[in-house]
Design an enzyme around this catalytic site. Sequence first.
Site, mmCIF file in Angstrom:
data_model
loop_
_atom_site.group_PDB
_atom_site.id
_atom_site.type_symbol
_atom_site.label_atom_id
_atom_site.label_comp_id
_atom_site.label_asym_id
_atom_site.label_seq_id
_atom_site.Cartn_x
_atom_site.Cartn_y
_atom_site.Cartn_z
ATOM 1 N N GLU A 1 3.078 5.689 4.895
ATOM 2 C CA GLU A 1 3.174 4.687 3.820
ATOM 3 C C GLU A 1 2.882 5.289 2.455
ATOM 4 O OE1 GLU A 1 1.726 4.153 6.717
ATOM 5 O OE2 GLU A 1 2.905 2.518 7.564
ATOM 6 N N HIS B 1 -1.855 -7.545 11.743
ATOM 7 C CA HIS B 1 -0.411 -7.755 11.574
ATOM 8 C C HIS B 1 -0.080 -9.176 11.125
ATOM 9 C CE1 HIS B 1 -0.196 -4.049 13.929
ATOM 10 N NE2 HIS B 1 1.076 -3.952 13.655
#
Lengths: 332, 323
Positions: free
Chosen positions: B60, B129
């Site tokens: 990321e 999540h």
Amino acid sequence: MSARKVKEKKGPDEYPKALLAQFYKTMSTIRSFEKKVEEKFLAGEIPGFVHLYIGEEAVATGVISNLSREDLIQSTHRGHGHTIAKGADLKRMMAEIFGKKEGCCKGKGGSMHIADLGVGMLGANGVVGGGFNIATGAALAIKMQGKDNVSVVFFGDGASNRGTFHEAANMAAVWDLPVLFVCENNQYASTTPYRTTTSVDDIADRAAGYGMPGVIVDGNDVFAVYEEARKLIERARRGEGPALLECKTYRVKGHFVGDPEQYRTKEEVNKVCESNDPIDRFECTVLDGKLFSREELDGIKASAVKEVEEALEFARNAAEPEVSQLFADVYA
Amino acid sequence: MREITFSQATLEAMDEEMTRDERVFVMGEDIARQGGIFGQFKGLPDKFGKDRVRDTPISETAIVGAAIGAALTGMRPVADMHFADFMGVCMDEIFNQMAKIHYMFGGQRPVPMVLRAPDGLINQAAAQHSQSIEAWFMHIPGLKVVIPSNPADAKGLLKSAIRDDNPVIYFEHKALFNTRGPVPDGEVLTPIGKAKVVREGSDVTLVSYSRCMGLSLEAADVLAGEGISVECIDLRSISPIDKETLLASVAKTTRLVVAHEAVKQGGVGAELSAIVAEEGIDLLDAPIVRVGAPFTPVPFARPLEQAYRVTSEKIAEAVRGLF
């Protein structure tokens, strides 16, 4: 696989004299600029944090002498040397360090966030290791735009322990991007001797983990830096992907101006200054080889000192930004 | 008007903008070969190739950092964050680099890029999540933050974000991807920084966004049957925030309820409440009420997640408390 150490190199007489003069002018300008910044910081004229590049001039000079204006560099908190070598305007640089409106960042950045995108200098970075991925993205743009430019990121031995290095190295390698990772191993990660917190002697060994060449040079020998950087940059321009060049150098000054430097002895520093100063070494080489006279070198150095003096004068006389500028440029 | 899904609306936005401007490209994990973890990129690689729809390493930091570098050098990247929860991994790139470069370099070069961040509760995906973290980013000058609630704005805000010269974070709720709604043919551009009154009312202003917007409209329907006229505002952008629309509505209704899926503490509702308290306290006839998740991580087990989740019933109950 371990990194390749460079042993053979061209003789100084094989370089065009104009290039040698450029080496000397750039290194002298950086040295003079940094000494002036140190002096004015200690005198209380320059605010903020300042990190000096003294002793490491051969790295920026040797690498960047291979670049065109359209090639890109990404710098660090110790970024004045890279910025000067890339051709930024000294007056606007000094004005920025003084926090003035005429500074290259309008006084919004200061020493740690100096940038001159007009000459392909994508920015210093106040965060150690903050530049790796920005440089990788610039290289991605170069590739997508079909250009043959390169993107060079300078970083220290300490920054090679940031995850950002490892993510950028992998991405640049897997996409064959034209990135040159230039490690300035100046022996100290902030105030910590690098080998006490780094798992390898040679940062260049880490290149192998990403399938790219790693090369080690004497970072205080501008000829060696120039030559090895040239090969790796040409390789990147040909589309053969990234490489890592580790330049072994030494940080003569503290991490920042004002660092009490309790982690090393004065003797250690003095030894390097006396026997391994990159500018002294260049002078000896070209004088011994009778490529320049003492007068020629003095003339070049004097012009560097004069330009720095003019930059200082400009910066001191420049206006501070109006308070109304606080809100300018938050958004484009 | 034709109806398409939220996911199709984002695909149309990408397709149109990538066709219009060859500097636009997208990169992220699992987007080219898989078409996105929620299928939101399906078909794009076939049309634009795997250079412009680029599978990245699971890095990321490198994804956002590289997007910044590309944005600074002439491209207009869109970076997919896979799950908004993973933005913590690349927070330095977001708040120290992407958000600040334009300002700290004195406006030398804009950073035109978009981070797409699928957020919110779905399928009991639990603590790492499922989060709604939009409020973190409204605290950072230099960023724009948009958060559509329906397919038309999903398309219009994504197109506007791609055309904006600033870094824009685009939150897209995972549970909205398969929802359908009307989307006009032709150009759809939703202005950034402009809220929308989606239902007029006279008794209370109910501000929401993203998935909670639909829940708020359901609550408004129920409350209408009870004689409470609710004015619903879809915030759409949380930075910059549209104070004007908010204050004008509160001036009319004299009551304010804010509902979002994110935890209540330190959330967008806190900012909206503070704006009204500072700039419109005299407009109010009742205390401001915030509806948000409790101050816990998102739990996994069904009853716990149900207890955590903001529902239309909880929103309606909060509104009733004002009367």
